[in-house]
Design an enzyme around this catalytic site. Structure first.
Site, PDB file in Angstrom:
ATOM      1  N   SER A 574       0.791  -1.227   0.000  1.00 18.70           N
ATOM      2  CA  SER A 574       0.000   0.000   0.000  1.00 18.70           C
ATOM      3  C   SER A 574       0.825   1.280   0.000  1.00 18.70           C
ATOM      4  CB  SER A 574      -0.990  -0.003   1.161  1.00 18.70           C
ATOM      5  OG  SER A 574      -0.323   0.208   2.354  1.00 18.70           O
ATOM      6  N   LYS A 617      -5.885   4.418   8.963  1.00 18.95           N
ATOM      7  CA  LYS A 617      -4.952   5.328   8.307  1.00 18.95           C
ATOM      8  C   LYS A 617      -5.444   6.769   8.398  1.00 18.95           C
ATOM      9  CE  LYS A 617      -2.912   1.940   5.220  1.00 18.95           C
ATOM     10  NZ  LYS A 617      -2.927   1.336   3.884  1.00 18.95           N
TER      11      LYS A 617
END
Ligand code: ADP
Length: 674
Positions: A574, A617
């Site tokens: 990611s 996140k």
């Protein structure tokens, strides 16, 4: 010979008094008949062993252990959902979805418990149907009949049946076809087929097609009953197979243990925990064979003995930290513990007789589900415990943590109070976590200091904890709220990663130097992340013209990508877009915006693929004081699902292609625009 040599004498007195007492205790333990047989046999051997032999102690300890395990002692479940909801709410702020999932789980449990098993008997002959009903009358199940395959399907459509009993020859319709349709549509319903004496091959075919069992005519009523009984038993197990074990997944300090405890309280069961972190040996789970004096049962059995209940809520902590292939296979042993098909007769090596674990409500906890072996994960109903927002933390601190700590330190909440500002300061400047463990620890430290000071001062006077006083008690600030870069820089981009403790931000640095096309990657990156770096570079090389990179640039330069902060585990795909942004920034001279962090996997063609842990996140970006995040457009659903609280103060951009993402991350080229 010496071992079994029973003589008259002093040593036998000790033994003779031990045996009748043990016998009494084993009778009181109310063992099941198969266990009883084994125990009687062991007892028989033991009674002939001389007390001087080592085997005597081993045998005595073993038999005493068996007697102490209270085989049948279970607590009665309280399945009052309103009460369960009240208890969950009383102890926990927020966690709306978690509470909902748990209440649903309990509701299903309550419903299953309440329902009588149901059998559907299909035969085109009315007398045969009546006989089946009569034969099963005393089995404690509801029997419904149907005269044809079509009627049976209609009934199945309307209600759930545990067992379908059908003749293979149904006049107009075909039993085999009915079997196939039921297997396809209602796989949980067990099918028992009845065949005429001459058609064993078709019975075998039926079993191949998924029938549970066949019964050849003519059959004894007892045979029919026994097969139906077995099918029903298996069915009860099956129902529990999938998702019957709860798995709480989330960073530390997000309330997993505490919710587990509340479930136990709501059900009226005892609660207990076993930490699996660092379990290296299968024997930890399954016990040691009883061949030496120090042999012990596994932890599961040991815990059941300790809590004196065969149906506790048993929390198995840190399933993802279990060691694999070290000594035996602890994960395989755990599968036996957790799998409802197997745990009805769990065989601990020490006990050596099966123990029924099916009454235990297992809850396993993990930080991340990635590390859990697939076979285990299949059995789990995963409930995510997301990290808390700053506001949630503040509420939890004010309502739960401060009052609890004050109480524990013997302080009165009338006298000591925490201002909301002080709580905010502690959260922002003294903790950086998804859960609230260090927050609780910090509050505890302050309470301890207050307790000590107030003793010195005679214990009188009100204390208001303000930000300044909190800071004085807690000392140096380990964290500054501003952790984003101080200025926009060329070749440095901010990324978001998911860690065991929630989410975090990372900086990706890129540098260039004269050289010959070499790519240097440092920062203890995992294999997948290294590959993302390669992919990012290849993308830029193949699109050099588009980004205004000189065609011979790569021929004459080496490129170095570094990701500092050794402590943050760095792997997974990611960070692709962030690495690409750092490289693009370096090669185009456009600075990366310091207040924008990105996450996304990239492809060589410049597409951006979805990532995991969006909420974690976003929360990490907020904690770090960033203004915006760039998230893959393919994560739209998760983004839309974020509550207002999580989104507050942060801009969430989506991008589906690398050029779109770079426009959001990089500043315009020098001399262009601002
Ligand atoms: P975990 O098992 O996830 O590591 P714990 O259950 O041990 O976390 O939680 C740590 C502390 O935080 C406990 O004192 C717990 O009671 C408290 N806590 C966690 N979540 C909440 C919440 N939503 N409301 C109130 N207290 C909470």
């Amino acid at each position: 010979m010496k071992l079994f040599n029973k003589k008259d004498g002093v040593e036998d007195e000790e033994q003779d008094s031990a045996i009748p007492e043990l016998r009494c205790r084993l009778v009181a333990a109310n063992l099941l008949s198969d266990v009883r047989m084994v125990v009687d046999w062991e007892m028989d051997i033991f009674s002939r062993v001389t007390p001087a032999a080592a085997e005597y102690t081993i045998g005595l300890t073993y038999l005493e252990y068996l007697a102490a395990l209270l085989w049948h002692r279970t607590t009665e479940d309280n399945l009052d959902l309103a009460r369960a909801e009240r208890i969950l709410d009383e102890h926990h702020y927020g966690l709306g979805q978690v509470k909902e999932r748990i209440l649903e789980h309990l509701a299903i449990k309550a419903l299953r418990r309440g329902r009588q098993p149901r059998v559907l008997a299909v035969d085109d002959d009315a007398t045969a149907r009546r006989n089946l009903v009569l034969a099963l009358a005393r089995e404690g199940c509801e029997v419904v009949t149907a005269a044809s395959g079509r009627e049976a399907l209609e009934l199945l459509e309307a209600r759930e049946f545990d067992v379908l009993l059908t003749d293979l020859h149904l006049g107009q319709s075909d039993g085999m076809e009915l079997l196939e349709r039921v297997r396809a549509r209602w796989p949980d319903t067990r099918v028992v087929v009845i065949t005429g004496y001459a058609s064993i091959p078709s019975a075998v075919e039926a079993v191949k097609k998924g029938a549970f069992q066949y019964l050849a005519k003519p059959f004894a009523i007892e045979e029919l009953r026994s097969i139906v009984r077995r099918a029903l038993e298996g069915r009860a197990l099956l129902k529990g197979t999938k998702g019957s074990v709860l798995c709480f997944a989330g960073p530390p300090g997000t309330g997993k243990t505490s919710v587990g405890r509340a479930i136990a309280q709501a059900l009226g069961r005892t609660f207990s925990r076993i930490s699996l972190g660092g379990v290296r040996d299968e024997a930890d789970i399954r016990g040691h064979r009883r061949t030496y004096a120090g042999a012990k049962p596994g932890r599961v059995i040991e815990e059941i003995r300790r809590v004196e209940s065969a149906n506790p809520v048993l929390m198995l902590d840190e399933l993802d930290k279990i060691g694999r292939e070290v000594k035996g296979d602890p994960a395989a042993a755990l599968l036996e513990v957790l799998d409802p098909e197997q745990n009805r007769a769990f065989l601990d090596h020490y006990l050596d007789v099966p123990f029924d674990l099916s009454g235990v409500l297992f809850i396993v906890t993990v930080n991340l589900t990635d590390q859990v072996p697939e076979a285990l994960l299949d059995r789990l109903e995963v409930i995510e415990f997301p990290g808390y927002t700053e506001e949630e933390k503040a509420q939890i601190a004010a309502r739960f943590l401060c009052p609890k700590q004050l109480r524990e330190k013997g302080l009165s909440s009338d006298r000591v109070s925490f201002t909301p500002e002080a709580i905010g300061t502690i959260i922002r400047e003294y903790t950086r976590e998804a859960g609230i463990r260090s927050l609780e620890r910090r509050i505890a430290t302050i309470c301890r200091k207050i307790a000590r000071e107030s003793l010195g001062a005679g214990g009188q006077g009100a204390v208001s904890v303000t930000p300044a006083r909190a800071a004085a008690w807690l000392g140096r600030r380990p964290y500054r709220p501003e952790v984003m870069d101080r200025e926009d820089r060329v070749g440095v981009a901010t990324g978001l990663v998911r860690t065991e403790s929630g989410g975090d931000i990372i900086f990706v640095e890129a540098a260039r130097m004269p050289g010959t096309k070499e790519l240097i990657v440092t920062g203890s990156l995992g294999e997948v992340m290294r590959e993302s770096v390669q992919a990012a570079l290849s993308y830029l090389r193949s699109n050099a013209a588009r980004y205004g990179i000189a065609p011979d640039f790569f021929e004459r330069h080496d490129v170095h990508v570094h990701i500092p902060r050794g402590a943050v585990p760095k792997d997974g795909p990611s960070a692709g877009i962030t690495v690409l942004a750092a490289l693009a920034s370096l090669l185009t001279g456009r600075a990366a915006r310091r207040e924008v962090a990105s996450t996304g996997e990239i492809t060589l063609t410049g597409r951006i693929l979805p990532v995991a842990g969006v909420r974690e996140k976003v929360l990490a970006a907020r904690r770090a004081g960033l203004a915006a995040v760039v998230v893959p457009a393919a994560n739209r659903e998760e983004i839309d699902g974020l509550d207002e609280e999580t989104r507050r103060g942060i801009h969430i951009h989506t991008a589906s292609s690398v050029p779109d993402a770079l426009e959001l991350i990089l500043r315009p080229a020098p001399g262009v625009g601002q």
